[in-house]
Design a protein around this motif. Sequence first.
Motif, PDB file in Angstrom:
ATOM      1  N   THR A 114       0.854  -1.191   0.000  1.00  0.00           N
ATOM      2  CA  THR A 114       0.000   0.000   0.000  1.00  0.00           C
ATOM      3  C   THR A 114       0.891   1.242   0.000  1.00  0.00           C
ATOM      4  N   ALA A 115       0.297   2.418  -0.184  1.00  0.00           N
ATOM      5  CA  ALA A 115       1.084   3.657  -0.160  1.00  0.00           C
ATOM      6  C   ALA A 115       1.630   3.886   1.250  1.00  0.00           C
ATOM      7  N   ASP A 116       2.864   4.442   1.349  1.00  0.00           N
ATOM      8  CA  ASP A 116       3.396   4.826   2.666  1.00  0.00           C
ATOM      9  C   ASP A 116       2.458   5.852   3.287  1.00  0.00           C
ATOM     10  N   LEU A 138       0.790  14.883  -2.243  1.00  0.00           N
ATOM     11  CA  LEU A 138       0.359  14.031  -1.127  1.00  0.00           C
ATOM     12  C   LEU A 138      -1.137  13.765  -1.248  1.00  0.00           C
ATOM     13  N   VAL A 139      -1.589  12.709  -0.617  1.00  0.00           N
ATOM     14  CA  VAL A 139      -3.020  12.427  -0.611  1.00  0.00           C
ATOM     15  C   VAL A 139      -3.511  12.484   0.835  1.00  0.00           C
ATOM     16  N   VAL A 140      -4.576  13.255   1.030  1.00  0.00           N
ATOM     17  CA  VAL A 140      -5.124  13.445   2.378  1.00  0.00           C
ATOM     18  C   VAL A 140      -6.475  12.739   2.441  1.00  0.00           C
ATOM     19  N   LYS A 141      -6.663  11.875   3.438  1.00  0.00           N
ATOM     20  CA  LYS A 141      -7.897  11.087   3.507  1.00  0.00           C
ATOM     21  C   LYS A 141      -8.554  11.172   4.879  1.00  0.00           C
ATOM     22  N   ALA A 142      -9.851  11.411   4.868  1.00  0.00           N
ATOM     23  CA  ALA A 142     -10.613  11.267   6.111  1.00  0.00           C
ATOM     24  C   ALA A 142     -10.596   9.783   6.457  1.00  0.00           C
ATOM     25  N   PHE A 152      -8.511  13.686  -0.828  1.00  0.00           N
ATOM     26  CA  PHE A 152      -8.030  14.854  -1.565  1.00  0.00           C
ATOM     27  C   PHE A 152      -6.633  14.586  -2.104  1.00  0.00           C
ATOM     28  N   VAL A 153      -6.539  14.591  -3.424  1.00  0.00           N
ATOM     29  CA  VAL A 153      -5.225  14.420  -4.046  1.00  0.00           C
ATOM     30  C   VAL A 153      -4.629  15.820  -4.160  1.00  0.00           C
ATOM     31  N   CYS A 154      -3.496  16.051  -3.474  1.00  0.00           N
ATOM     32  CA  CYS A 154      -2.965  17.415  -3.340  1.00  0.00           C
ATOM     33  C   CYS A 154      -1.618  17.545  -4.043  1.00  0.00           C
ATOM     34  N   ILE A 182      -2.430  10.631   5.902  1.00  0.00           N
ATOM     35  CA  ILE A 182      -1.689  11.283   4.809  1.00  0.00           C
ATOM     36  C   ILE A 182      -0.849  10.220   4.114  1.00  0.00           C
ATOM     37  N   GLU A 183      -0.977  10.160   2.789  1.00  0.00           N
ATOM     38  CA  GLU A 183      -0.316   9.095   2.040  1.00  0.00           C
ATOM     39  C   GLU A 183       0.611   9.643   0.979  1.00  0.00           C
ATOM     40  N   GLU A 184       1.569   8.839   0.620  1.00  0.00           N
ATOM     41  CA  GLU A 184       2.399   9.172  -0.549  1.00  0.00           C
ATOM     42  C   GLU A 184       1.491   9.082  -1.788  1.00  0.00           C
ATOM     43  N   PHE A 185       1.760   9.936  -2.759  1.00  0.00           N
ATOM     44  CA  PHE A 185       0.985   9.945  -4.001  1.00  0.00           C
ATOM     45  C   PHE A 185       1.560   8.894  -4.946  1.00  0.00           C
ATOM     46  N   LEU A 186       0.699   8.004  -5.418  1.00  0.00           N
ATOM     47  CA  LEU A 186       1.150   6.934  -6.322  1.00  0.00           C
ATOM     48  C   LEU A 186       0.603   7.176  -7.716  1.00  0.00           C
ATOM     49  N   ARG A 187       1.356   6.675  -8.709  1.00  0.00           N
ATOM     50  CA  ARG A 187       0.907   6.828 -10.098  1.00  0.00           C
ATOM     51  C   ARG A 187       0.639   5.487 -10.718  1.00  0.00           C
ATOM     52  N   PRO A 189      -2.499   3.168 -13.489  1.00  0.00           N
ATOM     53  CA  PRO A 189      -3.929   2.947 -13.700  1.00  0.00           C
ATOM     54  C   PRO A 189      -4.550   2.290 -12.466  1.00  0.00           C
ATOM     55  N   GLU A 190      -5.818   2.577 -12.261  1.00  0.00           N
ATOM     56  CA  GLU A 190      -6.490   1.972 -11.096  1.00  0.00           C
ATOM     57  C   GLU A 190      -7.272   0.739 -11.512  1.00  0.00           C
ATOM     58  N   LEU A 191      -7.536  -0.096 -10.530  1.00  0.00           N
ATOM     59  CA  LEU A 191      -8.257  -1.335 -10.792  1.00  0.00           C
ATOM     60  C   LEU A 191      -9.178  -1.610  -9.610  1.00  0.00           C
ATOM     61  N   HIS A 211     -14.268   5.501 -12.564  1.00  0.00           N
ATOM     62  CA  HIS A 211     -13.768   6.842 -12.915  1.00  0.00           C
ATOM     63  C   HIS A 211     -14.260   7.768 -11.812  1.00  0.00           C
ATOM     64  N   LYS A 212     -13.377   8.072 -10.855  1.00  0.00           N
ATOM     65  CA  LYS A 212     -13.834   8.748  -9.632  1.00  0.00           C
ATOM     66  C   LYS A 212     -13.886  10.262  -9.746  1.00  0.00           C
ATOM     67  N   ARG A 213     -12.988  10.836 -10.576  1.00  0.00           N
ATOM     68  CA  ARG A 213     -12.967  12.294 -10.647  1.00  0.00           C
ATOM     69  C   ARG A 213     -14.171  12.802 -11.436  1.00  0.00           C
ATOM     70  N   PRO A 221     -12.876  17.296  -8.505  1.00  0.00           N
ATOM     71  CA  PRO A 221     -12.903  16.577  -7.221  1.00  0.00           C
ATOM     72  C   PRO A 221     -13.270  15.099  -7.374  1.00  0.00           C
ATOM     73  N   ASN A 222     -12.925  14.312  -6.360  1.00  0.00           N
ATOM     74  CA  ASN A 222     -13.371  12.916  -6.314  1.00  0.00           C
ATOM     75  C   ASN A 222     -14.871  12.868  -6.077  1.00  0.00           C
ATOM     76  N   THR A 223     -15.513  11.897  -6.705  1.00  0.00           N
ATOM     77  CA  THR A 223     -16.956  11.724  -6.526  1.00  0.00           C
ATOM     78  C   THR A 223     -17.196  10.299  -6.059  1.00  0.00           C
ATOM     79  N   LEU A 278      -5.277   0.891  -2.433  1.00  0.00           N
ATOM     80  CA  LEU A 278      -5.632   2.253  -2.023  1.00  0.00           C
ATOM     81  C   LEU A 278      -6.718   2.221  -0.961  1.00  0.00           C
ATOM     82  N   GLU A 279      -7.638   1.270  -1.123  1.00  0.00           N
ATOM     83  CA  GLU A 279      -8.730   1.189  -0.140  1.00  0.00           C
ATOM     84  C   GLU A 279      -9.371  -0.187  -0.184  1.00  0.00           C
ATOM     85  N   PHE A 280      -9.993  -0.530   0.939  1.00  0.00           N
ATOM     86  CA  PHE A 280     -10.865  -1.708   0.979  1.00  0.00           C
ATOM     87  C   PHE A 280     -12.300  -1.214   1.050  1.00  0.00           C
TER      88      PHE A 280
HETATM   89  P1  AMP Z   1      -9.797   5.871  -1.903  1.00  0.00           P
HETATM   90  O1  AMP Z   1     -11.189   6.169  -1.443  1.00  0.00           O
HETATM   91  O2  AMP Z   1      -8.824   5.745  -0.800  1.00  0.00           O
HETATM   92  O3  AMP Z   1      -9.739   4.726  -2.879  1.00  0.00           O
HETATM   93  O4  AMP Z   1      -9.363   7.129  -2.793  1.00  0.00           O
HETATM   94  C1  AMP Z   1     -10.201   7.639  -3.810  1.00  0.00           C
HETATM   95  C2  AMP Z   1      -9.398   7.934  -5.054  1.00  0.00           C
HETATM   96  O5  AMP Z   1      -8.334   8.870  -4.759  1.00  0.00           O
HETATM   97  C3  AMP Z   1      -8.678   6.718  -5.645  1.00  0.00           C
HETATM   98  O6  AMP Z   1      -9.505   5.973  -6.460  1.00  0.00           O
HETATM   99  C4  AMP Z   1      -7.544   7.393  -6.383  1.00  0.00           C
HETATM  100  O7  AMP Z   1      -7.985   7.903  -7.621  1.00  0.00           O
HETATM  101  C5  AMP Z   1      -7.177   8.552  -5.494  1.00  0.00           C
HETATM  102  N1  AMP Z   1      -6.097   8.134  -4.556  1.00  0.00           N
HETATM  103  C6  AMP Z   1      -6.274   7.648  -3.323  1.00  0.00           C
HETATM  104  N2  AMP Z   1      -5.090   7.375  -2.737  1.00  0.00           N
HETATM  105  C7  AMP Z   1      -4.142   7.679  -3.633  1.00  0.00           C
HETATM  106  C8  AMP Z   1      -2.714   7.613  -3.629  1.00  0.00           C
HETATM  107  N3  AMP Z   1      -2.032   7.211  -2.555  1.00  0.00           N
HETATM  108  N4  AMP Z   1      -2.063   8.003  -4.735  1.00  0.00           N
HETATM  109  C9  AMP Z   1      -2.739   8.455  -5.822  1.00  0.00           C
HETATM  110  N5  AMP Z   1      -4.077   8.564  -5.885  1.00  0.00           N
HETATM  111  C10 AMP Z   1      -4.781   8.176  -4.801  1.00  0.00           C
END
Ligand code: AMP
Length: 418
Positions: A114-116, A138-142, A152-154, A182-187, A189-191, A211-213, A221-223, A278-280
């Motif tokens: 997973t991301a650091d 950086l990525v900020v997550k509630a 929030f992808v910052c 707070i997570e490292e930003f990863l690059r 494709p998502e799956l 397609h979240k954005r 923003p993410n949706t 990224l998430e469960f």
């Molecule tokens: P999550 O709800 O944690 O899956 O995050 C929602 C969306 O934010 C993901 O589908 C990604 O598009 C983006 N995202 C979340 N974490 C990261 C990360 N560490 N690096 C890059 N994008 C992320």
Amino acid sequence: MVLGSGGREHALCEKISRSSQLETLFCAPGSDAISRVATCVSLNLLNPSEIAHFSEKNKISLVVVGPEAPLAAGVADELKKRKIACFGPTQKAARLESSKAFAKAFMAKYKIPTADFKVFESFDELSCYLSQTPERPLVVKASGLAGGKGVFVCENKKAALLSAKKLMEDKIFKDAGSCVVIEEFLRGPELSAMAFIDGESLVFLPFSRDHKRLQDGDRGPNTGGMGAFAPALVSDKTKREVDVIFKKVLRGIQREKMDYRGILYCGLILTDRGPKVLEFNCRFGDPETQAVLPLIESDILLFLEAASHKRLRGMRLKVRKDFSVCINLVSEGYPEKIKIGRLIRGLERKYRQIQIFHSGTAFQDGKWRTSGGRVLSLVGTASKISEARRKAYRTASRIFFPGMGLRRDIARKEGGGS
Ligand code: AMP
Ligand code: GLY
């Protein structure tokens, strides 16, 4: 009985209603669209005893939980106590979704890639940490549940600090944002990978991509999700790596003695260094389910039942060799301040080889109106993804409501076209 009222639950109810095993299908609370395939009953999904009581009284043999909130509220636990089968994990297991901080600790413990990350419960500590770290995206997550909107992808530390402030000080998602990851930003494709799970075995559904954005080109923003397609094709190597990840999660679930029967969803990013989680989610993805279910040939009810009775071992899902593309039509202002009550045109006509699932509509005085942020999922299915995509977009051009929003690039990379 299916719990929920959105497009995912409409797709589930529609699929279940075709099962030869089905006697009666209830949906709580359901919707006007769902009421065409199930008997809708008004129940409070966050009140486990109300759901268990209704299930007992109506001799419901299986409860399938759509959204995460009832699982986090303990619906599966209450049903288990009363010996009613439930498709959906207990409250403890559902923490894999309801607490990102918990999920991160779980991944660290069971060596799941997973991301650091760092977890903060105090804004001052977070701000101090940011002031001492190098500049980078950086990525900020509630940590708590925020309907897919709490991430929030910052681009830089300043933006990260502002997002964290919104969560922790302005409390835009109330207590869900009092703990922040707070997570490292990863690059990459998502799956979206989903599997039926019963605590012992796993049965994969076709992979998909969400397609979240909000805007084309993954901007805005993410949706909760603007569209999806399935199957998302990946290399055999990636398949094996995803398989290893799921097995590690299963082992963790067993070691932690979690009662997990339902869907295990891993949101993955395919980086140069392999897939990372990224998430469960502890339930079917939305809108992935609208794209995936039309591809399933097997009787879905057999799998829902098998998972909830720990009988998945040896089962194989039959999948059509087609592609499907799901486009979400959303309300003006989505995902923030939405406008509802708008008249929807174009739903009266019949569309061939298209499935339309309702996420946020109401039928009033003989007319469909918008009633939520995500309004409709239009799903085209065909042997080629370009054709599936064309069907979905052609239908989108025939449906209209004022302020209607959609992305024009769902599955564009995969399906060609403009
Ligand atoms: P999550 O709800 O944690 O899956 O995050 C929602 C969306 O934010 C993901 O589908 C990604 O598009 C983006 N995202 C979340 N974490 C990261 C990360 N560490 N690096 C890059 N994008 C992320
Ligand atoms: N589509 C992502 C989710 O269901 O959370």
